[in-house]
Motif scaffolding. Sequence first.
Motif, mmCIF file in Angstrom:
data_model
loop_
_atom_site.group_PDB
_atom_site.id
_atom_site.type_symbol
_atom_site.label_atom_id
_atom_site.label_comp_id
_atom_site.label_asym_id
_atom_site.label_seq_id
_atom_site.Cartn_x
_atom_site.Cartn_y
_atom_site.Cartn_z
ATOM 1 N N PRO A 1 6.753 -7.385 -16.904
ATOM 2 C CA PRO A 1 6.585 -6.732 -18.212
ATOM 3 C C PRO A 1 6.035 -5.316 -18.022
ATOM 4 O O PRO A 1 5.149 -5.098 -17.216
ATOM 5 C CB PRO A 1 5.551 -7.623 -18.914
ATOM 6 N N GLY A 2 6.578 -4.377 -18.751
ATOM 7 C CA GLY A 2 6.160 -2.986 -18.620
ATOM 8 C C GLY A 2 6.810 -2.299 -17.433
ATOM 9 O O GLY A 2 6.481 -1.167 -17.109
ATOM 10 N N ALA A 3 7.745 -2.998 -16.764
ATOM 11 C CA ALA A 3 8.361 -2.449 -15.552
ATOM 12 C C ALA A 3 9.108 -1.147 -15.817
ATOM 13 O O ALA A 3 9.190 -0.300 -14.941
ATOM 14 C CB ALA A 3 9.310 -3.471 -14.922
ATOM 15 N N GLU A 4 9.626 -0.988 -17.033
ATOM 16 C CA GLU A 4 10.361 0.242 -17.330
ATOM 17 C C GLU A 4 9.462 1.473 -17.205
ATOM 18 O O GLU A 4 9.920 2.549 -16.882
ATOM 19 C CB GLU A 4 11.020 0.185 -18.713
ATOM 20 N N MET B 1 2.724 -5.187 1.704
ATOM 21 C CA MET B 1 2.023 -5.855 2.801
ATOM 22 C C MET B 1 2.433 -5.228 4.126
ATOM 23 O O MET B 1 3.615 -5.094 4.425
ATOM 24 C CB MET B 1 2.326 -7.354 2.833
ATOM 25 N N LEU B 2 1.423 -4.837 4.885
ATOM 26 C CA LEU B 2 1.610 -4.296 6.224
ATOM 27 C C LEU B 2 1.053 -5.304 7.217
ATOM 28 O O LEU B 2 -0.108 -5.706 7.111
ATOM 29 C CB LEU B 2 0.865 -2.966 6.369
ATOM 30 N N GLU B 3 1.892 -5.744 8.156
ATOM 31 C CA GLU B 3 1.456 -6.640 9.221
ATOM 32 C C GLU B 3 1.639 -5.894 10.535
ATOM 33 O O GLU B 3 2.740 -5.464 10.863
ATOM 34 C CB GLU B 3 2.262 -7.931 9.191
ATOM 35 N N THR B 4 0.533 -5.745 11.269
ATOM 36 C CA THR B 4 0.556 -4.924 12.475
ATOM 37 C C THR B 4 0.655 -5.776 13.736
ATOM 38 O O THR B 4 0.324 -6.961 13.727
ATOM 39 C CB THR B 4 -0.717 -4.062 12.573
ATOM 40 N N PRO B 5 1.069 -5.149 14.850
ATOM 41 C CA PRO B 5 1.138 -5.860 16.122
ATOM 42 C C PRO B 5 -0.230 -6.383 16.573
ATOM 43 O O PRO B 5 -0.310 -7.369 17.304
ATOM 44 C CB PRO B 5 1.658 -4.811 17.102
ATOM 45 N N ALA B 6 -1.311 -5.753 16.115
ATOM 46 C CA ALA B 6 -2.661 -6.180 16.500
ATOM 47 C C ALA B 6 -3.141 -7.379 15.686
ATOM 48 O O ALA B 6 -4.235 -7.887 15.925
ATOM 49 C CB ALA B 6 -3.638 -5.022 16.327
ATOM 50 N N GLY B 7 -2.329 -7.820 14.712
ATOM 51 C CA GLY B 7 -2.712 -8.961 13.898
ATOM 52 C C GLY B 7 -3.413 -8.592 12.599
ATOM 53 O O GLY B 7 -3.883 -9.465 11.884
ATOM 54 N N PHE B 8 -3.472 -7.307 12.273
ATOM 55 C CA PHE B 8 -4.076 -6.885 11.005
ATOM 56 C C PHE B 8 -3.081 -7.105 9.877
ATOM 57 O O PHE B 8 -1.888 -6.895 10.051
ATOM 58 C CB PHE B 8 -4.430 -5.400 11.006
ATOM 59 N N THR B 9 -3.587 -7.464 8.719
ATOM 60 C CA THR B 9 -2.774 -7.532 7.507
ATOM 61 C C THR B 9 -3.494 -6.751 6.428
ATOM 62 O O THR B 9 -4.673 -6.982 6.171
ATOM 63 C CB THR B 9 -2.557 -8.987 7.047
ATOM 64 N N LEU B 10 -2.778 -5.819 5.824
ATOM 65 C CA LEU B 10 -3.323 -5.014 4.741
ATOM 66 C C LEU B 10 -2.367 -5.140 3.567
ATOM 67 O O LEU B 10 -1.159 -4.962 3.725
ATOM 68 C CB LEU B 10 -3.427 -3.551 5.179
ATOM 69 N N MET B 11 -2.919 -5.484 2.398
ATOM 70 C CA MET B 11 -2.103 -5.594 1.192
ATOM 71 C C MET B 11 -2.547 -4.551 0.193
ATOM 72 O O MET B 11 -3.702 -4.127 0.198
ATOM 73 C CB MET B 11 -2.241 -6.994 0.584
ATOM 74 N N ALA B 12 -1.603 -4.150 -0.673
ATOM 75 C CA ALA B 12 -1.918 -3.127 -1.663
ATOM 76 C C ALA B 12 -0.932 -3.184 -2.811
ATOM 77 O O ALA B 12 0.145 -3.766 -2.693
ATOM 78 C CB ALA B 12 -1.872 -1.741 -1.022
ATOM 79 N N ALA B 13 -1.334 -2.552 -3.915
ATOM 80 C CA ALA B 13 -0.471 -2.432 -5.084
ATOM 81 C C ALA B 13 -0.944 -1.262 -5.922
ATOM 82 O O ALA B 13 -2.088 -0.828 -5.811
ATOM 83 C CB ALA B 13 -0.527 -3.713 -5.917
ATOM 84 N N ASP B 14 -0.029 -0.759 -6.758
ATOM 85 C CA ASP B 14 -0.434 0.188 -7.780
ATOM 86 C C ASP B 14 -1.032 -0.608 -8.933
ATOM 87 O O ASP B 14 -0.615 -1.741 -9.201
ATOM 88 C CB ASP B 14 0.771 1.002 -8.278
ATOM 89 N N THR B 15 -2.012 -0.037 -9.603
ATOM 90 C CA THR B 15 -2.619 -0.696 -10.754
ATOM 91 C C THR B 15 -1.530 -0.927 -11.796
ATOM 92 O O THR B 15 -0.804 0.006 -12.162
ATOM 93 C CB THR B 15 -3.751 0.169 -11.330
ATOM 94 N N PRO B 16 -1.374 -2.185 -12.273
ATOM 95 C CA PRO B 16 -0.300 -2.478 -13.229
ATOM 96 C C PRO B 16 -0.465 -1.722 -14.542
ATOM 97 O O PRO B 16 -1.587 -1.397 -14.946
ATOM 98 C CB PRO B 16 -0.449 -3.989 -13.475
ATOM 99 N N PRO B 17 0.657 -1.464 -15.221
ATOM 100 C CA PRO B 17 0.588 -0.820 -16.537
ATOM 101 C C PRO B 17 -0.327 -1.631 -17.455
ATOM 102 O O PRO B 17 -0.276 -2.859 -17.470
ATOM 103 C CB PRO B 17 2.036 -0.855 -17.042
#
Length: 136
Positions: A41-44, A54-70
């Motif tokens: 909803p609000g995608a337009e 999601m970023l998964e690195t060779p070292a085993g790190f995982t970092l997640m992120a998003a833009d604040t939703p409308p």
Amino acid sequence: MTTRLNPYISFDGDARQAMEFYQDALGGELALNTFGDAGAPGAEVAADKIMHGMLETPAGFTLMAADTPPGMEYRPGANISVSLSGDDGAELRGYWEKLSAGGTVAVPLAKQMWGDVFGMCVDRFGITWMVNISGE
């Protein structure tokens, strides 16, 4: 898949650029899904903004992120959450029950449009937790 604990960062419209920067700095595989991809909803308004990255690195790190939703407020300084994700529903539901007790549930733990069971709460100490049970 084992249960993982990792940071989840909210951005004010520049999640794509930030995650590409972190990929360049840390290496690894980057997956980005937009609000438009999910038909949220609000995608337009925010079709090209990141709903989940999601970023998964060779070292085993995982970092997640998003833009604040409308419709939600971006709060610098309060833009990092802790995410627990995996496929052990019993384990993750147990964490959810304990973390949300005495806190505030922002999104009830329930099946979401992307197919997983997801919930978000702020614990009694003011920390935001997201729980995602994949494939349930």
